[in-house]
Scaffold this motif. Structure first.
Motif, PDB file in Angstrom:
ATOM      1  N   SER A 172      31.916 -78.988 114.390  1.00 44.63           N
ATOM      2  CA  SER A 172      31.014 -79.310 113.284  1.00 44.63           C
ATOM      3  C   SER A 172      29.555 -79.447 113.718  1.00 44.63           C
ATOM      4  O   SER A 172      28.645 -79.369 112.901  1.00 44.63           O
ATOM      5  N   VAL A 173      29.343 -79.625 115.029  1.00 43.58           N
ATOM      6  CA  VAL A 173      27.974 -79.810 115.504  1.00 43.58           C
ATOM      7  C   VAL A 173      27.267 -78.458 115.523  1.00 43.58           C
ATOM      8  O   VAL A 173      27.802 -77.473 115.987  1.00 43.58           O
ATOM      9  N   THR A 174      26.044 -78.441 115.020  1.00 45.50           N
ATOM     10  CA  THR A 174      25.285 -77.190 114.961  1.00 45.50           C
ATOM     11  C   THR A 174      24.884 -76.746 116.360  1.00 45.50           C
ATOM     12  O   THR A 174      24.523 -77.557 117.195  1.00 45.50           O
ATOM     13  N   GLU A 175      24.939 -75.443 116.580  1.00 48.87           N
ATOM     14  CA  GLU A 175      24.565 -74.912 117.890  1.00 48.87           C
ATOM     15  C   GLU A 175      23.077 -75.108 118.134  1.00 48.87           C
ATOM     16  O   GLU A 175      22.250 -74.791 117.286  1.00 48.87           O
ATOM     17  N   PRO A 176      22.717 -75.667 119.313  1.00 45.57           N
ATOM     18  CA  PRO A 176      21.291 -75.841 119.599  1.00 45.57           C
ATOM     19  C   PRO A 176      20.637 -74.503 119.930  1.00 45.57           C
ATOM     20  O   PRO A 176      21.310 -73.487 120.080  1.00 45.57           O
ATOM     21  N   LEU A 177      19.335 -74.539 120.075  1.00 40.21           N
ATOM     22  CA  LEU A 177      18.604 -73.333 120.471  1.00 40.21           C
ATOM     23  C   LEU A 177      19.023 -72.954 121.886  1.00 40.21           C
ATOM     24  O   LEU A 177      19.421 -73.795 122.676  1.00 40.21           O
ATOM     25  N   ASN A 178      18.946 -71.669 122.225  1.00 37.11           N
ATOM     26  CA  ASN A 178      19.240 -71.260 123.599  1.00 37.11           C
ATOM     27  C   ASN A 178      17.961 -70.739 124.263  1.00 37.11           C
ATOM     28  O   ASN A 178      16.872 -70.813 123.691  1.00 37.11           O
ATOM     29  N   CYS A 179      18.092 -70.243 125.492  1.00 34.80           N
ATOM     30  CA  CYS A 179      16.923 -69.842 126.285  1.00 34.80           C
ATOM     31  C   CYS A 179      16.020 -68.859 125.562  1.00 34.80           C
ATOM     32  O   CYS A 179      14.802 -68.932 125.628  1.00 34.80           O
ATOM     33  N   SER A 180      16.660 -67.892 124.857  1.00 39.63           N
ATOM     34  CA  SER A 180      15.844 -66.820 124.288  1.00 39.63           C
ATOM     35  C   SER A 180      15.066 -67.271 123.063  1.00 39.63           C
ATOM     36  O   SER A 180      14.076 -66.663 122.698  1.00 39.63           O
ATOM     37  N   ASN A 181      15.496 -68.374 122.408  1.00 36.74           N
ATOM     38  CA  ASN A 181      14.711 -68.802 121.250  1.00 36.74           C
ATOM     39  C   ASN A 181      14.075 -70.186 121.420  1.00 36.74           C
ATOM     40  O   ASN A 181      13.377 -70.642 120.533  1.00 36.74           O
ATOM     41  N   ALA A 182      14.303 -70.844 122.558  1.00 34.00           N
ATOM     42  CA  ALA A 182      13.695 -72.167 122.767  1.00 34.00           C
ATOM     43  C   ALA A 182      12.792 -72.212 123.991  1.00 34.00           C
ATOM     44  O   ALA A 182      12.053 -73.161 124.172  1.00 34.00           O
ATOM     45  N   GLY A 183      12.877 -71.202 124.852  1.00 39.49           N
ATOM     46  CA  GLY A 183      12.130 -71.233 126.104  1.00 39.49           C
ATOM     47  C   GLY A 183      12.903 -71.986 127.168  1.00 39.49           C
ATOM     48  O   GLY A 183      13.777 -72.809 126.856  1.00 39.49           O
ATOM     49  N   ILE A 184      12.579 -71.702 128.408  1.00 41.08           N
ATOM     50  CA  ILE A 184      13.281 -72.355 129.521  1.00 41.08           C
ATOM     51  C   ILE A 184      12.366 -72.354 130.743  1.00 41.08           C
ATOM     52  O   ILE A 184      11.713 -71.345 131.031  1.00 41.08           O
ATOM     53  N   ALA A 185      12.312 -73.491 131.432  1.00 42.60           N
ATOM     54  CA  ALA A 185      11.579 -73.567 132.695  1.00 42.60           C
ATOM     55  C   ALA A 185      12.475 -72.970 133.779  1.00 42.60           C
ATOM     56  O   ALA A 185      13.573 -73.472 134.022  1.00 42.60           O
ATOM     57  N   ALA A 186      12.027 -71.887 134.403  1.00 39.91           N
ATOM     58  CA  ALA A 186      12.877 -71.133 135.322  1.00 39.91           C
ATOM     59  C   ALA A 186      13.550 -71.986 136.404  1.00 39.91           C
ATOM     60  O   ALA A 186      14.753 -71.847 136.651  1.00 39.91           O
ATOM     61  N   PRO A 187      12.811 -72.895 137.077  1.00 36.42           N
ATOM     62  CA  PRO A 187      13.490 -73.666 138.136  1.00 36.42           C
ATOM     63  C   PRO A 187      14.605 -74.563 137.607  1.00 36.42           C
ATOM     64  O   PRO A 187      15.500 -74.925 138.372  1.00 36.42           O
ATOM     65  N   VAL A 188      14.561 -74.930 136.328  1.00 36.41           N
ATOM     66  CA  VAL A 188      15.629 -75.783 135.778  1.00 36.41           C
ATOM     67  C   VAL A 188      16.967 -75.034 135.792  1.00 36.41           C
ATOM     68  O   VAL A 188      17.985 -75.585 136.228  1.00 36.41           O
ATOM     69  N   VAL A 189      16.978 -73.761 135.372  1.00 39.07           N
ATOM     70  CA  VAL A 189      18.254 -73.022 135.462  1.00 39.07           C
ATOM     71  C   VAL A 189      18.640 -72.800 136.921  1.00 39.07           C
ATOM     72  O   VAL A 189      19.817 -72.744 137.261  1.00 39.07           O
ATOM     73  N   GLY A 190      17.641 -72.686 137.801  1.00 42.28           N
ATOM     74  CA  GLY A 190      17.939 -72.569 139.230  1.00 42.28           C
ATOM     75  C   GLY A 190      18.657 -73.801 139.751  1.00 42.28           C
ATOM     76  O   GLY A 190      19.654 -73.711 140.464  1.00 42.28           O
ATOM     77  N   ILE A 191      18.151 -74.979 139.372  1.00 44.10           N
ATOM     78  CA  ILE A 191      18.753 -76.249 139.814  1.00 44.10           C
ATOM     79  C   ILE A 191      20.172 -76.399 139.258  1.00 44.10           C
ATOM     80  O   ILE A 191      21.109 -76.742 139.981  1.00 44.10           O
ATOM     81  N   ILE A 192      20.334 -76.107 137.980  1.00 45.81           N
ATOM     82  CA  ILE A 192      21.653 -76.300 137.352  1.00 45.81           C
ATOM     83  C   ILE A 192      22.651 -75.253 137.873  1.00 45.81           C
ATOM     84  O   ILE A 192      23.808 -75.574 138.169  1.00 45.81           O
ATOM     85  N   GLY A 193      22.218 -74.004 138.007  1.00 46.15           N
ATOM     86  CA  GLY A 193      23.116 -72.959 138.526  1.00 46.15           C
ATOM     87  C   GLY A 193      23.510 -73.247 139.970  1.00 46.15           C
ATOM     88  O   GLY A 193      24.667 -73.077 140.356  1.00 46.15           O
ATOM     89  N   ALA A 194      22.557 -73.729 140.771  1.00 45.07           N
ATOM     90  CA  ALA A 194      22.861 -74.084 142.164  1.00 45.07           C
ATOM     91  C   ALA A 194      23.821 -75.274 142.205  1.00 45.07           C
ATOM     92  O   ALA A 194      24.697 -75.342 143.069  1.00 45.07           O
ATOM     93  N   SER A 195      23.679 -76.216 141.256  1.00 42.69           N
ATOM     94  CA  SER A 195      24.605 -77.357 141.188  1.00 42.69           C
ATOM     95  C   SER A 195      26.021 -76.892 140.851  1.00 42.69           C
ATOM     96  O   SER A 195      26.998 -77.436 141.376  1.00 42.69           O
ATOM     97  N   GLN A 196      26.127 -75.880 139.982  1.00 42.24           N
ATOM     98  CA  GLN A 196      27.459 -75.330 139.692  1.00 42.24           C
ATOM     99  C   GLN A 196      28.083 -74.751 140.970  1.00 42.24           C
ATOM    100  O   GLN A 196      29.261 -74.958 141.250  1.00 42.24           O
ATOM    101  N   ALA A 197      27.261 -74.019 141.745  1.00 42.76           N
ATOM    102  CA  ALA A 197      27.762 -73.430 142.997  1.00 42.76           C
ATOM    103  C   ALA A 197      28.178 -74.515 143.974  1.00 42.76           C
ATOM    104  O   ALA A 197      29.212 -74.408 144.638  1.00 42.76           O
TER     105      ALA A 197
END
Ligand SMILES: [Zn+2]
Length: 264
Positions: A182-207
């Motif tokens: 029921s929760v509405t989908e939030p904006l994603n990278c292509s329509n909200a913008g994204i600070a590049a190092p933030v995805v780097g930090i989170i992707g590296a944390s997944q690894a």
């Protein structure tokens, strides 16, 4: 567990892993025998796959139906201008194999669906959700819970990122508990913008979570009770304050995916 001996080139290539007591030669052998499925080869999937490939995870399967565009290059670091218009999964596989030809990388250029996910998840030891849409995230969560395969799910937008390690064998909540339909989908990278190092930090944390999981029982063999992963804890990162917050995700007993007798 019987391990194949590492050859001289592997001992050198992975020497920085092997030097650490937490991984060692036994942990490296486990990584080389592991199969990680990475779904989404965008801003999260690029760093996640890069660190797993360079660390010597023996089999990576990369799933993405999208092609590289100029606006991706701000954060999707496996690609270059010559890759524009080409399939991300294939270009990422080529890039990773140039860095580490010691592993196997399979590119799947189909969109993740309920049908292909069953086969893909069943073949993997661990799944990384690096996608950017909630519909696919629900499908990945469902497949992982059906097949009892651990899942490290992540998302990022703006200056914020989050990840959560989910183990269907544990009694914490799942992705569906975190975000009911029921929760509405939030904006994603292509329509909200994204600070590049933030995805780097989170992707590296997944690894990092993946490596910790895959090398889990190497210090004390057979002692799987020692968990290095914060299963069921949502970890949120604020890129402006550089603070991490941790929140436990309890199971929703009425959840259609993980909620005991209600689950399908
Ligand atoms: Zn659930």
């Amino acid at each position: 567990m019987v391990h194949n001996k590492l050859n001289d080139e592997q001992l050198l290539r992975y020497s920085s892993n092997i030097l650490m007591k937490e991984i060692g030669e036994a942990g490296q052998q486990r990584l080389l025998k592991s199969h990680v499925l990475i779904i989404g080869l965008g801003g999260l999937g690029c760093p996640a796959s890069q660190y797993l490939a360079s660390s010597g995870v023996g089999q990576l399967t990369l799933v993405d139906h999208d092609t590289v565009s100029l606006s991706n290059l701000q954060r999707q670091t496996l690609y270059s201008v010559t890759n524009i218009g080409l399939h991300k999964a294939k270009q990422a596989a080529d890039c990773l194999l140039r860095s580490n030809p010691d592993i196997n990388v399979t590119a799947v250029t189909e969109k993740a669906s309920q049908q292909n996910l069953e086969t893909l998840v069943a073949a993997a030891d661990l799944v990384l959700d690096c996608t950017d849409n909630r519909k696919t995230r629900y499908l990945i969560n469902q497949s992982c819970y059906r097949l009892k395969t651990p899942l490290i799910s992540a998302a990022a937008r703006g200056f914020n990122g989050q990840l959560i390690a989910l183990n269907p064998e544990h009694d914490h909540g799942c992705y569906q508990c975190l975000y009911p339909d029921s929760v509405t989908e939030p904006l994603n990278c292509s329509n909200a913008g994204i600070a590049a190092p933030v995805v780097g930090i989170i992707g590296a944390s997944q690894a990092l979570n993946a490596i910790n999981y895959l090398t889990l029982d190497t210090i004390t063999p057979n002692a799987l009770t020692i968990d290095k992963l914060p299963w069921g804890y949502l970890q949120s990162f604020n890129g402006l304050t550089q603070h991490w917050q941790t929140l436990y995700l309890p199971r929703d007993t009425s959840c259609p995916v993980c909620g005991g007798e209600h689950a399908h």
